[in-house]
Enzyme design. Structure first.
Site: not given
Ligand SMILES: Cc1cc2nc3c(=O)[nH]c(=O)nc-3n(C[C@H](O)[C@H](O)[C@H](O)COP(=O)(O)OP(=O)(O)OC[C@H]3O[C@@H](n4cnc5c(N)ncnc54)[C@H](O)[C@@H]3O)c2cc1C
Length: 320
Positions: A174, A225, A300
């Site tokens: 992660r 999570s 996380e």
């Molecule tokens: C219902 C649900 C289920 C989920 N299941 C999982 C799962 O099975 N496995 C898992 O790993 N995660 C899971 N997640 C968590 C989440 O979806 C992941 O961590 C996802 O990868 C976050 O992506 P995001 O674009 O929404 O990032 P954001 O939430 O917008 O940002 C998260 C972090 O990433 C950084 N970031 C975003 N975009 C960039 C970029 N282009 N460059 C550099 N940094 C960046 C941000 O600055 C921040 O620190 C789940 C979430 C939900 C709501």
């Protein structure tokens, strides 16, 4: 959530007419947690060149967000510029598939399937964008982004883009191991030739498995999570949800926030939670788990933004 008095900020004039900017934006509307403070400014570039030009002139601190599916944004909001890459289908699908970081995982997966390429199916049910998936080294079902990533292109705050080989990133559970403040612009995944129907079948199986695993009540906010699974050596192999459960936290509430009954490692917004309800509840869970078994859980979910004390009423800080 408190509004940000944008027009009294000197930087408002610098950015007010810049294409792609909007001001005093309530971020809770975009966050899967369904709550969060306002952003002074949100900027959505159309492409890499626009983003580079913006970063060269912008003097405010920048926060990059993708799908907002892994963040809790404090009520004080974000007193700088939130950069959100648009979900545009800029990609080139092949055995070395290159995706624009703003593309949603689900759309990237469907594009790979439509061209008959396999390897990134595990991302189908993970909300958010390709950039967020790289930054978080997102994963499920025994696979994570690090397994398929070939390289990323990152942009510095002068708009200069550098390609970094996956082997030069310190990717761990992660964590994408990106350099501080690196903005992922594009990511290249190593995929294998397959057929559209085989990849689509895998998508359906994975989505069904996920749906069976966690059945949340409709319309609740969550970020998935909340805590990382601890090192098995310190937790006797127990996952975060097992420790939370054993410490008696399932169903625990604070204000509108609750530890999910369906999955003990999910914090949920029952509808009226503030970000601070969620943070306090999370901290309470950490304390109870620590008191119970001596394991300190690590968040996380990323907690970002200003304290709700009106910190954003002060003049905005300059970058650096
Ligand atoms: C219902 C649900 C289920 C989920 N299941 C999982 C799962 O099975 N496995 C898992 O790993 N995660 C899971 N997640 C968590 C989440 O979806 C992941 O961590 C996802 O990868 C976050 O992506 P995001 O674009 O929404 O990032 P954001 O939430 O917008 O940002 C998260 C972090 O990433 C950084 N970031 C975003 N975009 C960039 C970029 N282009 N460059 C550099 N940094 C960046 C941000 O600055 C921040 O620190 C789940 C979430 C939900 C709501």
């Amino acid at each position: 959530m408190p509004h940000i008095d944008t027009k009294s900020q000197p930087q408002y004039l610098e950015l007010a007419n810049y294409p792609g900017t909007s001001f005093d934006v309530p971020l809770g509307q975009y966050s899967t947690m369904k709550c969060g403070g306002h952003a002074f400014c949100v900027y959505s570039p159309k492409n890499v060149d626009d983003l580079a030009a913006f970063r060269r002139i912008n003097t405010l601190p920048e926060t990059l967000l993708g799908g907002l599916s892994n963040v809790i944004i404090r009520s004080g909001g974000i007193s700088g510029v939130v950069i959100r890459l648009k979900n545009v289908a800029q990609c080139n699908v092949s055995e070395r598939s290159v995706f624009w970081a703003g593309l949603r995982n689900v759309d990237a997966c469907k594009m790979a399937a439509s061209q008959g390429y396999s390897g990134m199916e595990f991302l189908i049910g993970i909300p958010g964008t390709i950039g967020g998936a790289v930054a978080m080294n997102a994963g499920t079902c025994g696979q994570e982004v690090a397994d398929v990533l070939d390289w990323v292109e990152i942009m510095d705050d002068c708009g200069v883009v550098t390609r970094v080989d996956r082997r030069n990133l310190n990717m761990t559970y992660r964590s994408g191991g990106l350099p501080a403040d690196a903005m992922v612009i594009r990511a290249c995944f190593r995929l294998m030739p397959s057929t559209q129907s085989e990849v689509s079948i895998k998508h359906t199986q994975l989505l069904l498995e996920r749906a069976k695993g966690v059945r949340l009540p409709p319309n609740v906010g969550t970020a998935g999570s909340t805590f990382k699974n601890p090192d098995p050596g310190v937790s006797d192999g127990r996952k975060a949800w097992q420790l939370i459960d054993a410490a008696g936290c399932r169903g625990l509430c604070h204000g509108g926030a609750m530890v999910s009954n369906e999955h003990a490692n999910f914090l949920i917004n029952k509808g009226h939670a503030t970000p601070e309800d969620l943070i306090l509840l999370g901290e309470n869970v950490r304390r109870r788990v620590f008191d119970f078994c001596g394991v300190l859980l690590e968040w996380e979910v990323k907690i970002i933004g200003d304290e709700p004390s009106g910190a954003n009423a002060v003049l905005l800080r300059k970058k650096n």
